[in-house]
Design an enzyme around this catalytic site. Sequence first.
Site, short mmCIF file in Angstrom:
data_model
loop_
_atom_site.label_atom_id
_atom_site.label_comp_id
_atom_site.label_asym_id
_atom_site.label_seq_id
_atom_site.Cartn_x
_atom_site.Cartn_y
_atom_site.Cartn_z
N GLY A 238 3.92 -6.47 2.25
CA GLY A 238 2.58 -6.50 1.44
C GLY A 238 1.47 -6.96 1.93
O GLY A 238 0.41 -6.80 1.31
N GLU A 287 9.13 -8.38 5.26
CA GLU A 287 9.23 -6.84 5.55
C GLU A 287 7.79 -6.25 5.73
O GLU A 287 7.50 -5.35 4.96
CB GLU A 287 9.87 -6.25 4.38
CG GLU A 287 11.39 -6.60 3.91
CD GLU A 287 11.94 -6.47 2.63
OE1 GLU A 287 11.22 -5.72 1.67
OE2 GLU A 287 13.01 -6.73 2.19
N PRO A 288 6.86 -6.71 6.41
CA PRO A 288 5.73 -6.18 6.54
C PRO A 288 5.74 -4.60 7.18
O PRO A 288 6.49 -4.33 8.14
CB PRO A 288 4.94 -7.26 7.58
CG PRO A 288 6.05 -7.52 8.43
CD PRO A 288 7.40 -7.60 7.56
N GLY A 289 4.90 -4.01 6.56
CA GLY A 289 4.59 -2.56 7.43
C GLY A 289 3.12 -2.25 7.84
O GLY A 289 2.94 -2.62 9.08
N ARG A 290 2.47 -2.47 6.68
CA ARG A 290 0.93 -2.02 7.03
C ARG A 290 0.43 -3.38 8.09
O ARG A 290 -0.47 -2.79 8.77
CB ARG A 290 0.40 -2.04 5.88
CG ARG A 290 -1.17 -1.61 5.79
CD ARG A 290 -2.04 -1.83 4.50
NE ARG A 290 -1.08 -1.59 3.48
CZ ARG A 290 -1.25 -0.49 2.44
NH1 ARG A 290 -2.21 0.53 2.84
NH2 ARG A 290 -0.52 -0.49 1.55
N ARG A 326 -4.08 9.38 1.97
CA ARG A 326 -4.44 8.19 1.48
C ARG A 326 -5.76 8.27 0.66
O ARG A 326 -5.93 7.66 -0.77
CB ARG A 326 -4.53 6.99 2.42
CG ARG A 326 -3.10 6.98 3.07
CD ARG A 326 -3.05 5.30 3.72
NE ARG A 326 -3.15 4.13 2.66
CZ ARG A 326 -3.91 3.56 2.46
NH1 ARG A 326 -5.25 3.79 3.04
NH2 ARG A 326 -3.72 2.73 1.64
N TYR A 330 -4.87 7.75 -3.26
CA TYR A 330 -5.12 6.48 -3.74
C TYR A 330 -6.68 6.00 -3.66
O TYR A 330 -7.05 4.85 -4.12
CB TYR A 330 -4.84 5.14 -2.96
CG TYR A 330 -3.09 5.43 -2.33
CD1 TYR A 330 -2.06 5.24 -3.43
CD2 TYR A 330 -2.76 5.97 -1.25
CE1 TYR A 330 -0.78 5.42 -3.11
CE2 TYR A 330 -1.48 6.07 -0.89
CZ TYR A 330 -0.58 5.69 -1.59
OH TYR A 330 0.71 5.84 -1.31
N CYS A 356 -7.60 23.77 0.31
CA CYS A 356 -8.08 24.30 -0.77
C CYS A 356 -7.96 23.60 -2.02
O CYS A 356 -7.38 24.01 -2.98
CB CYS A 356 -7.82 25.79 -1.22
SG CYS A 356 -7.92 26.76 0.23
N1 LLP Z 1 9.28 -3.83 1.45
C1 LLP Z 1 9.43 -3.08 0.19
C2 LLP Z 1 10.43 -2.96 -0.76
C3 LLP Z 1 8.67 -1.71 -0.04
O1 LLP Z 1 8.52 -0.96 -1.03
C4 LLP Z 1 7.34 -1.71 0.81
C5 LLP Z 1 6.41 -0.70 0.89
C6 LLP Z 1 7.29 -2.75 2.09
C7 LLP Z 1 8.31 -3.81 2.21
C8 LLP Z 1 6.11 -2.46 2.89
O2 LLP Z 1 4.75 -2.85 2.41
P1 LLP Z 1 3.57 -3.06 3.32
O3 LLP Z 1 3.73 -4.55 4.19
O4 LLP Z 1 3.62 -2.29 4.22
O5 LLP Z 1 2.62 -3.28 2.44
N2 LLP Z 1 1.56 4.57 0.81
C9 LLP Z 1 0.98 3.45 0.35
C10 LLP Z 1 1.91 2.05 0.40
C11 LLP Z 1 3.42 2.19 -0.22
C12 LLP Z 1 4.15 1.09 -0.04
C13 LLP Z 1 5.56 1.36 -0.34
N3 LLP Z 1 6.41 0.09 -0.20
C14 LLP Z 1 -0.19 3.33 0.90
O6 LLP Z 1 -0.68 4.22 1.76
O7 LLP Z 1 -1.08 2.30 0.52
#
Ligand code: LLP
Length: 433
Positions: A238, A287-290, A326, A330, A356
């Site tokens: 997050g 669990e960082p993604g973004r 996105r 969003y 379209c």
């Molecule tokens: N852990 C869990 C259980 C999650 O559901 C998620 C993201 C993450 C970690 C990673 O979150 P992050 O660090 O990336 O914020 N498609 C959307 C974001 C959806 C996130 C879903 N879960 C966007 O484009 O903003």
Amino acid sequence: MHDFSYVGSELHCEGVSVKALAQRHGTPLYVYSQHTLTDHFQKLDRALSPLSHLICYAMKANSNQAVMRTLAGLGSGFDVVSEGELRRVLAAGGKAAQCVFAGVGKTEQEIEFALKEGIYSFNVESEPELERINRVAERLKRKAPIAVRVNPNIDAHTHAKITTGTYENKFGIAFEKVESVYARASKLKNLKLAGIQMHIGSQLTDVAPFEQAVRKLVPLAAKLSAKYGFEFISIGGGIGIVYQPALESGGLTWWKTTAARKILTPSVYATTLVPLLQPLGLRVLLEPGRFIVGNAGILVTRVEYVKRTGKKNFVIVDAAMNDLIRPAFYDSYHEIVPVQNRSGGRVSSDVVGPICESGDYFAKDRSLPKVGEGDYLALLSAGAYGSVMGSNYNSRALAAEVLVHGKESALVRQRQELADIWKGERTPPWLKK
Ligand code: LLP
């Protein structure tokens, strides 16, 4: 930090000209900086060094094999949400023993596969799921490591579609019920109660909701750990990134001024959370993604037409909502910059794709440099939830992806062939004539 900058008037990714990449590989094109990826991972890893910890990169953000291999090489674990994701980890040289399996809908087959591969933990989202994991583990004569995903009912103050930690949404088990769920789980013979987990939402730019959630979870984790002997606590992902850099007169200074903006840095995150977590003595997972990949990628697109209507200046580009959904989904902001900077003034423009749908846009009423047919534009901060959310809508091929490493670059996903879009489709016998 990022590795996209202008050298003279030309946008570069590390030591490589973005225009040259666009010309070589065509557009729409995702371009990733390996150095940015690495730097983000390492900054977070270092900030957490006072703790025994494991970063489980949330690969849903970007699961390209080259990205995965880069992170696996740095010692990253992975947060997976499907058998497909776990198979990707293995294909990229990662280990199941460094993976957590999240998601509300794990199938029996997925559970079986993850167990056989030796998953580190299942993050369990419901009681029926506990029973199912226990059943599969019993059949395989194994013990399944599990952590209950706690829903702490804390508002992350982020976009409604990406908030997950309140009772309004489908994720986790309500805070008040967690103890009884562990009590039930402790009676299921093929489960090992390995830890506790939460995730409150995505794109959080303030540390306060994290702090609030951790403060709420830690006493419960301590109590349950004393009872069941946990190995870990996971505080989810997050961490937000900057999508909207400061504008300065004379053009974009781009991310250089982000320090002046409110941004959640690894050091703020760690300084706040480490002291709260340390007394638990548990391994800390996140669990960082973004945060890892978001600003490590851009989407390069070519201007096809500039169309002026009575009211608006439309810049029609060759990328569309199927490449980067996105903004449509969003209302997300992505900075848009020219790949080749030239003087010529600015004009308020809508940047739109060829699909379209009126939702197929990247920017509305945005002050942009004047551009014409054949110019390239770059959509910034497109590394996370960009290509992975791509689709074939309007029978458009999935974009190509390139990874840059210093002065080197390599195609890490070829552009999809058009015929591959419908290759799984079949004609029923009665239509074959
Ligand atoms: N852990 C869990 C259980 C999650 O559901 C998620 C993201 C993450 C970690 C990673 O979150 P992050 O660090 O990336 O914020 N498609 C959307 C974001 C959806 C996130 C879903 N879960 C966007 O484009 O903003």
